[in-house]
Design an enzyme around this catalytic site. Structure first.
Site, PDB file in Angstrom:
ATOM      1  CB  SER A  98      -0.866  -0.002   1.260  1.00  0.00           C
ATOM      2  OG  SER A  98      -1.437   1.262   1.492  1.00  0.00           O
ATOM      3  CE1 TYR A 136      -3.404  -2.129   5.413  1.00  0.00           C
ATOM      4  CE2 TYR A 136      -2.722   0.116   4.912  1.00  0.00           C
ATOM      5  CZ  TYR A 136      -3.195  -1.115   4.499  1.00  0.00           C
ATOM      6  OH  TYR A 136      -3.451  -1.320   3.169  1.00  0.00           O
TER       7      TYR A 136
END
Length: 191
Positions: free
Chosen positions: A143, A156
């Protein structure tokens, strides 16, 4: 023109929806045989049915990437049954949106187990087979959060940053064996 992938085999984790489903649609449109895996077996079967209706050759398997033995079983079984693995998309992932001060140890462990260990499980099972066959491509979904810090995404981002480093290191090691490694980076706008 898109590359013809007729006769090639792709395993895609986290493929019931989102990026995984989009990868499955793209790979099937190029003629690739798909082995789709996801923890959400009901949604996965819906996705597989849609793809089959469009003419894709698809197997759907319920899978929790946190279970190394099950990941190995899926990958080795695919290799045994189909004789090759051309692509492994380590796409399964989760997010917990919380500031680090509010992220519980349980949240940390879930994120690490799915986002990092799940990918390690896939690599650990597929990479030796790809080395043996002399080709293959491992794609790890990270990501933009793995490169660009943001509030409420510390845990995350830590797992996705780890995937970037893992992918870059493995890419260097795998090149001499004919195995490619890529890291898919996306933004939430693209998801």
């Amino acid at each position: 023109m898109a590359e013809d992938l007729e006769g090639r085999v792709a395993i895609i984790t986290g493929s019931a929806g989102g990026i995984g489903k989009a990868l499955a649609e793209e790979m099937s449109s190029r003629g690739c045989y798909l082995v789709l895996a996801d923890v959400n077996a009901e949604l996965l079967e819906q996705t597989a049915a849609e793809l089959r209706e469009a003419g894709a050759r698809v197997e759907a398997r319920g899978l929790d990437v946190r279970d190394a033995a099950k990941v190995r079983e899926l990958i080795e079984g695919t290799y045994r049954d189909l004789g090759r693995i051309d692509y492994l998309f380590n796409n399964a992932g989760i997010n917990v949106c919380a500031e680090i001060r509010d992220t519980s140890l349980e949240d940390w462990n879930r994120l690490i187990d799915v986002n990092l260990r799940g990918v390690v499980h896939g690599i650990h099972a597929a990479y030796p087979l790809m080395r043996e066959q002399g080709f293959g491509h491992i794609v790890n979904t990270a990501s933009a959060a793995g490169l660009i810090p943001a509030a409420a995404e510390g845990a995350y981002a830590a797992t996705k940053h780890a995937l970037v480093g893992l992918s870059e290191s493995l890419r260097i090691e795998a090149e001499s064996f004919g195995v490619k490694v890529s890291c898919l980076l996306y933004t939430s706008d693209a998801a």
